[in-house]
Each structure stands twice: as structure tokens, then as C-alpha cells.
Design a protein around this motif. Sequence first.
Motif, PDB file in Angstrom:
ATOM      1  N   SER A 140       0.884  -1.065   0.041  1.00 44.85           N
ATOM      2  CA  SER A 140       0.007  -0.174  -0.078  1.00 44.85           C
ATOM      3  C   SER A 140       0.971   1.400  -0.186  1.00 44.85           C
ATOM      4  O   SER A 140       0.486   2.104  -0.527  1.00 44.85           O
ATOM      5  N   GLN A 144       0.910   2.413  -5.777  1.00 43.42           N
ATOM      6  CA  GLN A 144      -0.448   3.241  -5.281  1.00 43.42           C
ATOM      7  C   GLN A 144      -1.129   3.618  -6.475  1.00 43.42           C
ATOM      8  O   GLN A 144      -0.248   3.825  -7.567  1.00 43.42           O
ATOM      9  N   SER A 147      -3.812   8.317  -8.231  1.00 39.21           N
ATOM     10  CA  SER A 147      -4.850   9.366  -7.524  1.00 39.21           C
ATOM     11  C   SER A 147      -4.516   9.681  -5.967  1.00 39.21           C
ATOM     12  O   SER A 147      -5.078  10.437  -5.302  1.00 39.21           O
ATOM     13  N   GLU A 148      -3.845   8.516  -5.547  1.00 39.51           N
ATOM     14  CA  GLU A 148      -3.332   8.707  -4.032  1.00 39.51           C
ATOM     15  C   GLU A 148      -1.852   9.125  -3.824  1.00 39.51           C
ATOM     16  O   GLU A 148      -1.531   9.347  -2.604  1.00 39.51           O
ATOM     17  N   LYS A 150       0.958  11.846  -3.399  1.00 37.76           N
ATOM     18  CA  LYS A 150       1.067  13.160  -2.610  1.00 37.76           C
ATOM     19  C   LYS A 150       1.656  14.107  -3.973  1.00 37.76           C
ATOM     20  O   LYS A 150       2.418  13.498  -4.941  1.00 37.76           O
ATOM     21  N   SER A 187      -3.549  17.862  -8.107  1.00 42.18           N
ATOM     22  CA  SER A 187      -4.684  16.617  -7.756  1.00 42.18           C
ATOM     23  C   SER A 187      -6.085  17.370  -8.073  1.00 42.18           C
ATOM     24  O   SER A 187      -6.931  16.604  -7.840  1.00 42.18           O
ATOM     25  N   TYR A 191      -6.220  15.506 -12.360  1.00 37.70           N
ATOM     26  CA  TYR A 191      -4.742  15.215 -11.867  1.00 37.70           C
ATOM     27  C   TYR A 191      -3.866  15.314 -12.991  1.00 37.70           C
ATOM     28  O   TYR A 191      -3.913  14.803 -14.143  1.00 37.70           O
ATOM     29  N   LYS A 204     -10.424  11.695 -12.129  1.00 35.14           N
ATOM     30  CA  LYS A 204     -10.055  10.978 -11.180  1.00 35.14           C
ATOM     31  C   LYS A 204     -10.539   9.409 -11.473  1.00 35.14           C
ATOM     32  O   LYS A 204      -9.357   8.557 -10.886  1.00 35.14           O
ATOM     33  N   ASP A 208      -7.339   6.872 -10.902  1.00 36.65           N
ATOM     34  CA  ASP A 208      -7.535   5.525 -10.309  1.00 36.65           C
ATOM     35  C   ASP A 208      -7.046   4.167 -11.030  1.00 36.65           C
ATOM     36  O   ASP A 208      -6.647   3.319 -10.404  1.00 36.65           O
TER      37      ASP A 208
END
Length: 217
Positions: A140, A144, A147-148, A150, A187, A191, A204, A208
Motif C-alpha cells: 500500500s 499506489q 490518485s493517491e 502526494k 490533484s 490530476y 479521477k 484510479d
Amino acid sequence: MEISENAEEILEKLWICSQERGQNFIELESLNLDKESPEVLELLDMDNIDLNSDSKITLKHEGYFNAKNVVRRHRLAERLLVDVLDKKEGVHKSACEFEHILHDGVDDKVCVLLGHPRTCPHGNPIPKGECCKKGEKEVSSIVQPLSELKLNQKGKIAYFEIQDNEKLQKLMSMGILPGMPVTLVQSYPSYVFDLDQTRYAVDKEMADYIFVRVENK
């Protein structure tokens, strides 16, 4: 006892039919086989399949686990060929040849190398191995969805988790391919990321689909 390649192909087809298509059996005739075919006798002898009087074969308990491993190795081989070796043509046939060497823990090593991908290049699910269960927490933070990430986080495109071929082709036509370095620069409201000296923007849903092997948190 090692299972022959022809017998493994039967197990693979049985897995796909029973676990992904909701069919519980395969008719021998559809495989161009009969009750005396060597691979059928082999699987019967190893207690991997059941064969009824109507020449319909189904997976037994031991066959279920062997079939799962065959499918896992094949789809990992496809991911390896596409994501690492950059092979785009004839992937399925090459994976059929390559999957048979991913035994004795080699499949888990390949899975770790690829970041425990969830789907093959065609969007089909890759059955989890022990390495996936043990490494879920670690994964995790390593692999990733875009979209997750940073802001200003860097990484490399690992794979696409997408079953819609039209959307997959759209990503690839944009030049977004596994193995390419990526940096997220925005973001919201979309994105925005830099990829090979080019800046792209996706919504998004698309973000994803793109999984990234991150280099820094």
C-alpha cells in the motif's frame, strides 16, 4: 508430482470457466479430448478432476489449488512480459510458454518485483499468492493509484488496473506506458502529472486506473 503442460492447460480452462464465468464444468468434446487422452488420465490419476458419465469434467479440491496457481503464473508472466520486457505482441502465447518456469517460489518473486499487480494486461484478475497476503501493508505504500500520490511524489508507472479496452487504449495512445517515470504536480480539479518531459491531465477515474511504484513518500 509435476503436472504436464497439456494438463495444466485443462486446469487453466476449468478455473476460468468455474471461477470467472460461472460454469461448473467443461465438456471433453469442446477440448477435442476423450476419456483416454493422456492429460485427462493424468489429472484423474492425480485426483485433480472429476469426470462423469456425460464426459463433463469438473475441478476437485486439489485441482482447484493447482488450477489457481496455473492461472496466477500465466497472468504474472503476461505482466512481466508487458511491464518489464516491453513485449506488446503475442503476449498470451509467450506467457503460455513462460509460465511453466515460474515454479517453486519464482512466481512470488516475480509478483514482488511487479508490485503485486491485481490484474493481467487484459484486465483479468490475478489470484493472490502468499506474498500478496504478507505484503499487503507494505504494498500500500509502494504501489499506489496515481490518485493517491502526494504532490511532487515521483515513481514509475507499474501497471493499469482497467478492464475497459477503450479506456486502456486511450491511456496508451497518450504515451502513458508501464515503466515510465511519473511525477504528480496537481490533484485538483484534475490530476496533472509529468511523464517523459510531457505534462498530462486526467480525471479521477483515469487516475484510479494508473498504478505507480512510488520512489518516495
